[in-house]
Design a protein around this motif. Sequence first.
Motif, PDB file in Angstrom:
ATOM      1  N   ASP A 191       0.815  -1.212   0.000  1.00  0.00           N
ATOM      2  CA  ASP A 191       0.000   0.000   0.000  1.00  0.00           C
ATOM      3  C   ASP A 191       0.851   1.266   0.000  1.00  0.00           C
ATOM      4  OD1 ASP A 191      -0.098  -1.706   2.615  1.00  0.00           O
ATOM      5  OD2 ASP A 191       0.250   0.356   3.257  1.00  0.00           O
ATOM      6  N   TYR A 192       2.114   1.139   0.362  1.00  0.00           N
ATOM      7  CA  TYR A 192       2.945   2.329   0.502  1.00  0.00           C
ATOM      8  C   TYR A 192       3.088   3.116  -0.809  1.00  0.00           C
ATOM      9  CZ  TYR A 192       6.944   5.358   1.231  1.00  0.00           C
ATOM     10  OH  TYR A 192       7.764   6.457   1.280  1.00  0.00           O
ATOM     11  N   TYR A 193       3.466   2.430  -1.864  1.00  0.00           N
ATOM     12  CA  TYR A 193       3.666   3.146  -3.118  1.00  0.00           C
ATOM     13  C   TYR A 193       2.358   3.687  -3.674  1.00  0.00           C
ATOM     14  CZ  TYR A 193       8.563   3.250  -4.198  1.00  0.00           C
ATOM     15  OH  TYR A 193       9.888   3.580  -4.204  1.00  0.00           O
ATOM     16  N   ARG A 194       1.307   2.913  -3.462  1.00  0.00           N
ATOM     17  CA  ARG A 194      -0.012   3.403  -3.905  1.00  0.00           C
ATOM     18  C   ARG A 194      -0.364   4.697  -3.191  1.00  0.00           C
ATOM     19  NH1 ARG A 194      -1.709  -2.195  -4.510  1.00  0.00           N
ATOM     20  NH2 ARG A 194      -2.424  -2.359  -2.376  1.00  0.00           N
ATOM     21  N   LEU A 195      -0.118   4.711  -1.899  1.00  0.00           N
ATOM     22  CA  LEU A 195      -0.414   5.914  -1.121  1.00  0.00           C
ATOM     23  C   LEU A 195       0.429   7.088  -1.596  1.00  0.00           C
ATOM     24  CD1 LEU A 195      -1.625   7.502   1.214  1.00  0.00           C
ATOM     25  CD2 LEU A 195      -0.011   6.392   2.759  1.00  0.00           C
ATOM     26  N   MET A 196       1.715   6.850  -1.774  1.00  0.00           N
ATOM     27  CA  MET A 196       2.599   7.925  -2.212  1.00  0.00           C
ATOM     28  C   MET A 196       2.181   8.445  -3.589  1.00  0.00           C
ATOM     29  SD  MET A 196       4.761   8.771   0.009  1.00  0.00           S
ATOM     30  CE  MET A 196       6.250   9.498  -0.665  1.00  0.00           C
ATOM     31  N   GLN A 197       1.855   7.523  -4.446  1.00  0.00           N
ATOM     32  CA  GLN A 197       1.458   7.881  -5.802  1.00  0.00           C
ATOM     33  C   GLN A 197       0.220   8.773  -5.766  1.00  0.00           C
ATOM     34  OE1 GLN A 197       0.844   4.272  -7.929  1.00  0.00           O
ATOM     35  NE2 GLN A 197       0.616   5.263  -9.914  1.00  0.00           N
TER      36      GLN A 197
END
Lengths: 257, 257
Positions: free
Chosen positions: B110-116
């Motif tokens: 979920d981290y990259y999705r959130l950052m994106q």
Amino acid sequence: MLRRMSTEDRRRREREARETLFIERAHARIREDGLLGLQMSKLAADCEYATGTLYQHFESREDLLAAVAARSTRARAARFHAIPGLELGTRARMLAIVLTDIDFAAGNPDYYRLMQYLVTEVVWANVSAARRTALLEAARPISEAVRAVVAEARANGDLPPAREMGEEEMGLGPWALNVGMQSLANARGLLDAYDIHRPYDHLIRHFHALLTGWRWEPRLDPDEPAVVRAETARVRAALAAAGIDTRPVEREGAAAD
Amino acid sequence: MLRRMSTEDRRRREREARETLFIERAHARIREDGLLGLQMSKLAADCEYATGTLYQHFESREDLLAAVAARSTRARAARFHAIPGLELGTRARMLAIVLTDIDFAAGNPDYYRLMQYLVTEVVWANVSAARRTALLEAARPISEAVRAVVAEARANGDLPPAREMGEEEMGLGPWALNVGMQSLANARGLLDAYDIHRPYDHLIRHFHALLTGWRWEPRLDPDEPAVVRAETARVRAALAAAGIDTRPVEREGAAAD
DNA sequence: ACAGTTTTTGAACTCGATTCAAAACTGTCC
DNA sequence: GGACAGTTTTGAATCGAGTTCAAAAACTGT
């Protein structure tokens, strides 16, 4: 019978025209006021239709955004079509692809922002399956151009045939580099915080490093600014000579006026 | 006087504890139900506070998301701290940085999705200035690690000192490659459409091509799968030996229980 | 105990996406 | 020409989630 068919025809045409109207106006609003400036009821009113009519074309706001993106992507993709046929070496044509995309991004600053927003899970989840495939399909010519150039480079020995890697996977490197740099360049304040400027110049240099690392001939030292600049100029000239359009998308429909 | 100071102290601590509670619960919700599953009033109720209390900590939903991201980023950044000191060559340490990030992404999908989502103009615009800088600041150790390794490589001759490029700008290549690949890998259905699998394997190979293109010694041919794999294994072993944590973020706070 | 101040509360408000029952329109058949 | 069935358009009403804010509660020092 015949009459019915022709009426049906007319109605389909009118429906398509209306859809195009919605998409173009939506694009204009996004360009002017940003993504937040696009409101479904306002857009419908703008086009002199009821809100409900808009929803007969697009399942949701996100669906509309995907349609806008697909249209822009088609315009973007069209620029790549002629590149594999340019009178340049394979490596230079690869650079031509990257430069074309940089120019497109420069002329259409909202495009990457929109795409970035669209592929977000939250947004993507609300796009209809049809529009998703349409968007992916719209981008096909780009990967096709890359594939063709990579294949030719391998065939004529410019690029050693990599083990365990198809043409697509070779193209994935420049692609990811490109997407990543666009991402970073678009994140307001990010590169500034690291005191990095002119990200696209760096993109070009890292691109050369990547290709040289794969032994793509003629190898070019990414650390020779003069050489890199000259090559960029040479390829840009070839693109201009081939008449590859570098105007922003909004102008491309002008002929229809 | 003394009493007042200590009460103020306690209140500040309590306030911070509450903020941490909000952030952790929010993170948990996102992990379980996705970004859409996070609702301000539900989250407040979950933590047994009123909605308004939540808004005393975070100006908006986006602000809360940025706080969650900053927390995760701090956990992510912590992993990079020890890398410049590893008993490996500079090039291998560079690979260690990339591998660490790949592992982090794998453990925290979920981290990259959130950052994106966060860096999207629409969302970023609603993040308070304080949180923005906090988020940028949280990532600093990462660029610092990269900078240190690049600087050392230049100093000891592993990497020719590039003209017109600072350490940050040299690190920009792998960074963009990384970000781009994460982007592509996260866009559901995208790479599948091109029949590309195992994107992170390709990331590693393109990474080697990029570094070899910059003449970073010891040069390594990206087209030798066995060599690439062996090097990955060697660096992973060094990371494990150094005890660099590869567990997902959610577990890291466990000691506080 | 009390007056003033700060913090918390959660119901009310807002705003925009989405829906849907009614109205308008279309083509068909007598 | 007009009644009828089906289709399309309409836009006011609905819905939902983020945000606000006046009142209540808690806390402060005297």
